[in-house]
Enzyme design. Structure first.
Site, PDB file in Angstrom:
ATOM      1  N   ASN A  47       0.830  -1.205   0.000  1.00 48.20           N
ATOM      2  CA  ASN A  47       0.000   0.000   0.000  1.00 48.20           C
ATOM      3  C   ASN A  47       0.864   1.254   0.000  1.00 48.20           C
ATOM      4  O   ASN A  47       0.598   2.220  -0.733  1.00 48.20           O
ATOM      5  CB  ASN A  47      -0.909   0.027   1.233  1.00 48.20           C
ATOM      6  N   ARG A 371     -11.114  -4.321 -13.766  1.00 47.54           N
ATOM      7  CA  ARG A 371      -9.978  -5.152 -13.355  1.00 47.54           C
ATOM      8  C   ARG A 371     -10.421  -6.606 -13.416  1.00 47.54           C
ATOM      9  O   ARG A 371     -11.393  -6.982 -12.763  1.00 47.54           O
ATOM     10  CB  ARG A 371      -9.520  -4.816 -11.932  1.00 47.54           C
ATOM     11  N   ARG A 401      -5.486   1.763 -13.042  1.00 49.52           N
ATOM     12  CA  ARG A 401      -4.094   1.923 -12.611  1.00 49.52           C
ATOM     13  C   ARG A 401      -3.448   0.608 -12.197  1.00 49.52           C
ATOM     14  O   ARG A 401      -3.993  -0.143 -11.403  1.00 49.52           O
ATOM     15  CB  ARG A 401      -4.009   2.934 -11.466  1.00 49.52           C
ATOM     16  N   HIS A 431     -15.885   2.899 -14.639  1.00 50.37           N
ATOM     17  CA  HIS A 431     -15.687   2.175 -13.385  1.00 50.37           C
ATOM     18  C   HIS A 431     -16.935   1.393 -12.973  1.00 50.37           C
ATOM     19  O   HIS A 431     -16.899   0.622 -12.017  1.00 50.37           O
ATOM     20  CB  HIS A 431     -15.303   3.192 -12.295  1.00 50.37           C
ATOM     21  N   TYR A 464     -12.312  -9.796  -1.566  1.00 47.48           N
ATOM     22  CA  TYR A 464     -13.019  -8.523  -1.404  1.00 47.48           C
ATOM     23  C   TYR A 464     -14.476  -8.783  -1.071  1.00 47.48           C
ATOM     24  O   TYR A 464     -15.102  -9.664  -1.650  1.00 47.48           O
ATOM     25  CB  TYR A 464     -12.977  -7.701  -2.703  1.00 47.48           C
ATOM     26  N   ARG A 560     -14.088   2.196   4.975  1.00 48.12           N
ATOM     27  CA  ARG A 560     -12.885   1.390   5.156  1.00 48.12           C
ATOM     28  C   ARG A 560     -11.623   2.232   5.181  1.00 48.12           C
ATOM     29  O   ARG A 560     -10.757   2.043   6.018  1.00 48.12           O
ATOM     30  CB  ARG A 560     -12.771   0.357   4.041  1.00 48.12           C
ATOM     31  N   HIS A 588     -15.272  -3.814   0.497  1.00 45.63           N
ATOM     32  CA  HIS A 588     -15.307  -3.154  -0.808  1.00 45.63           C
ATOM     33  C   HIS A 588     -16.716  -2.784  -1.262  1.00 45.63           C
ATOM     34  O   HIS A 588     -16.884  -2.018  -2.207  1.00 45.63           O
ATOM     35  CB  HIS A 588     -14.641  -4.074  -1.847  1.00 45.63           C
TER      36      HIS A 588
END
Length: 693
Positions: A47, A371, A401, A431, A464, A560, A588
């Site tokens: 991270n 993704r 990304r 997205h 997730y 979160r 998530h």
């Protein structure tokens, strides 16, 4: 009261650091098996790497451009960098305290030893010397640095050794890259049941003189650099977006350095040489006691014989709404289906596309991909569908990304198979998570829709927490059809029947829903908002929440990660509680609950409450209207708020603390969800057996 005063906002970057502290806290939790603790430590390091490559890099660019404007919290870019450096230096110290004082001693108790070369016996040294000669030395390349050979352009996140040498003349410097093609952590033969490991760089350092015959090695300094990895893409002028992104990804390895990591106590002359060559400051230099790059420890997760040091993988049961249903389309026709991952299997999502790919009655499939996994069954099914003559349209977001290369490769494969591939829109990231299957049936054309809060990634779906809805109701089918038509062609933004979308109507939707709760209070009723998301950073939304709190609306925010809102301030946010859950799974899902005068409205969404989601991404929010499903979502929110084990509560200063558990039952919400999912299937199985009897 002026809601916009800077003292009422937490800086986004400092809030993110607080989140990563919560991740690191999990590495200290001795209730986890040892390797799970080590995994959290490595995640906190990963991270942090991304934070430097993207966030710190972008702020550094602002400073270099001379921008001195303030953010919502009143900090200029330069002030942000200064505060980030102070907090991160303290954080890195905590990371290594965790490793050295807690985790490594715990390994030692289990007779798993991490040792330097000097701790090896003669037999082990002989083994390592042979390994060096046969396997390591052939792939090493010493790089001299002098007038004719300038300091090389070292790749982002590569581990290197800086060597100070003394010859017959002046002092010299050279570099040796620690090869990433070899394992970083190497097991050494040992006896008496012990497992002994050494790090690759320690072996190289011991033999470094072999590469510099005629010179005396004065000092060796391991170091790692982190570079600006944010893509710089001119979408307006790009003739070919795919090619432009490919070229930008290739340049990512060589961005400007934003962090130098070295071993504490390293040779001062070598350290100054690196700072000078990399044009980096002392504040951007991070000294650690041992073992650069904590992400390397993830390698131990795959070591044979360490299975007892890991969690037993949880097997996700069949979602209760699909239990006993082999034909996914008949199950969806029967009722809207809600799935809660990873507590319920993601297979229903992959099966939805897989069954559609070969079903002779399916005419077309349309899907967004943000993704996906490296071996995606969904992409394979889309390719199969195209090969079966179906019209397949896929919106692949190339600008996801650090997944750009993977998405480019998938996009090319999909195109080669005959799919229509759209790469996204100029200035916007796609997205939203939506899939549409158009099927010919006796009653006519029917549209089947899946909408979710998470990506179409079968691997991250095991880690997730996300929620998805399957439906074939006409209103949703019409909306999602219109959404795809808008994204792939030329058309005005439609008037939606059910959904809300960014960047078109979603911000106004949230404003309207919050204003409605304020109005409920003004009319003597109760106003209540519960919002579960990953991040809250948009200033306008935060101001609306402050306004609602000041009006008497009760607000619970389950966030979160980043939260730039300050809770518990008298007269401003005293009616707002902010909690964060960090546990085994990555929270998530995005759920937005509005009391609505006793007639609750609940929306699921792909969007967090961040400016980028509301203004610069294509997102959807969709209502859950069936009472049965609304009750399930309300229960998910209720259990999340009742967590006493993995929950932290925000304090007025923006830091977080675990709650006082005294007198409270032990509730670990993630495990409660898993047990409920298992119990639901067991009850269905029991009912089936009863019917047979």
């Amino acid at each position: 009261m002026n809601f916009e005063e800077s003292k009422y906002f937490i800086n986004r970057e400092l809030s993110w650091i607080e989140f990563n502290k919560r991740v690191l806290q999990e590495a200290y939790d001795k209730n986890y098996p040892l390797l799970e603790r080590l995994k959290f430590l490595a995640i906190s390091a990963s991270n942090l790497d991304e934070f430097f490559m993207v966030r710190v890099a972008s702020i550094t660019d602002l400073v270099e451009a001379g921008f001195a404007g303030q953010d919502a919290s009143g900090l200029t870019p330069r002030e942000q960098l200064e505060q980030i450096a102070v907090h991160i230096h303290k954080f890195v110290k905590k990371q290594y305290n965790c490793l050295i004082k807690s985790i490594i001693p715990a390994f030692k108790k289990k007779e798993i030893i991490f040792a330097g070369y000097d701790k090896m016996d003669e037999r082990q040294k002989e083994y390592l010397h042979k390994r060096f000669e046969e396997l390591i030395y052939p792939v090493l390349t010493p790089l001299a640095v002098d007038q004719s050979r300038p300091f090389p352009l070292l790749a982002n996140k590569s581990l290197n050794l800086a060597v100070r040498l003394k010859g017959t003349e002046e002092e010299r410097f050279a570099l040796v890259q620690v090869p990433s093609v070899l394992p970083r952590i190497i097991e050494v033969p040992s006896e008496n049941g012990k497992r002994i490991f050494i790090f690759l760089e320690d072996i190289i350092i011991e033999h470094i003189g072999f590469m510099f015959s005629g010179y005396k090695v004065e000092a060796v300094c391991p170091f790692c650099i982190t570079r600006n990895a944010d893509l710089d893409i001119d979408e307006e002028d790009a003739q070919d977006l795919l090619k432009e992104i490919e070229e930008s990804v290739a340049r990512r390895k060589w961005g400007a350095p934003v962090r130098l990591e070295i071993i504490r106590g390293s040779d001062i002359e070598t350290k100054q040489f690196l700072i000078r060559m990399l044009e980096i400051s002392e504040a951007e230099t991070y000294e650690v006691p041992v073992y650069l790059d904590l992400t390397a420890w993830m390698q131990l997760m795959s070591v044979e014989g360490f299975e007892h040091l890991k969690d037993t993988p949880l097997s996700s049961p069949i979602p209760q709404d699909f239990w006993g249903k082999e034909d996914i389309f008949s199950a969806i026709r029967e009722k809207d289906c809600l799935v809660h991952h990873p507590y319920e299997s993601f297979d229903c999502v992959t099966d939805f596309i897989r069954q559609a790919s070969t079903d002779p009655d399916v005419l077309a499939i349309k899907q967004t991909l943000y993704r996906v996994s490296g071996n995606s069954p969904i992409v394979k099914s889309l390719i199969t569908a195209a090969e079966h003559g179906k019209q397949v349209t896929v919106l692949v977001e190339l600008k996801a990304r650090f997944d750009e290369t993977k998405n480019i490769n998938w996009a090319k494969m999909l195109e080669k198979a005959g799919c229509h591939v759209v790469y996204g829109l100029v200035g916007l990231k796609i997205h939203c998570k939506a899939a549409l299957v158009i099927r010919r049936e006796e009653e006519g054309i029917r549209r089947y829709v899946h909408m979710g809060t998470g990506n179409y990634n079968d691997q991250t779906a095991k880690l997730y927490t996300d929620i998805g809805i399957f439906t074939c109701r006409d209103s949703f089918g019409a909306d999602i059809s219109a959404l795809f038509n808008f994204l792939t062609g030329y058309s005005m933004v439609p008037t939606w029947k059910k959904i809300e979308t960014a960047p078109f109507s979603l911000r106004l939707f949230f404003d309207r829903m919050i204003e409605n709760e304020i109005e409920q209070v003004k009319q003597g009723g109760k106003g209540r908002i519960i919002a579960k998301m990953n991040s809250l950073a948009d200033k306008e939304i935060i101001n609306m929440l402050y306004k609602a709190s000041a009006a008497g609306v009760e607000i619970v925010l389950i966030v979160r990660g980043i939260c730039c809102l300050r809770s518990g301030i008298s007269g401003l946010s005293e009616n707002i509680v902010v909690i964060s859950i960090v546990g085994k799974f990555l929270e998530h899902s995005r759920i937005y609950y509005f009391e609505n005068g006793g007639q609750p409205k609940i929306y699921l969404s792909s969007a967090d409450l961040m400016t980028r989601n509301l203004d610069r991404r294509v997102e959807i929010a969709f209502p859950v209207e069936q009472e049965r499903l609304k009750r399930r979502l309300i229960e998910i929110l209720k259990i999340s708020m009742e967590d006493t084990v993995k929950v932290r509560i925000q304090r007025k200063d923006g830091t977080y603390a675990k709650i006082d558990k005294r007198g409270k039952p032990q509730v670990q919400s993630q495990m409660v969800f898993y047990e409920k999912a298992k119990k639901a299937v067991e009850q269905l199985q029991g009912q089936a057996f009863d019917q047979i009897d």
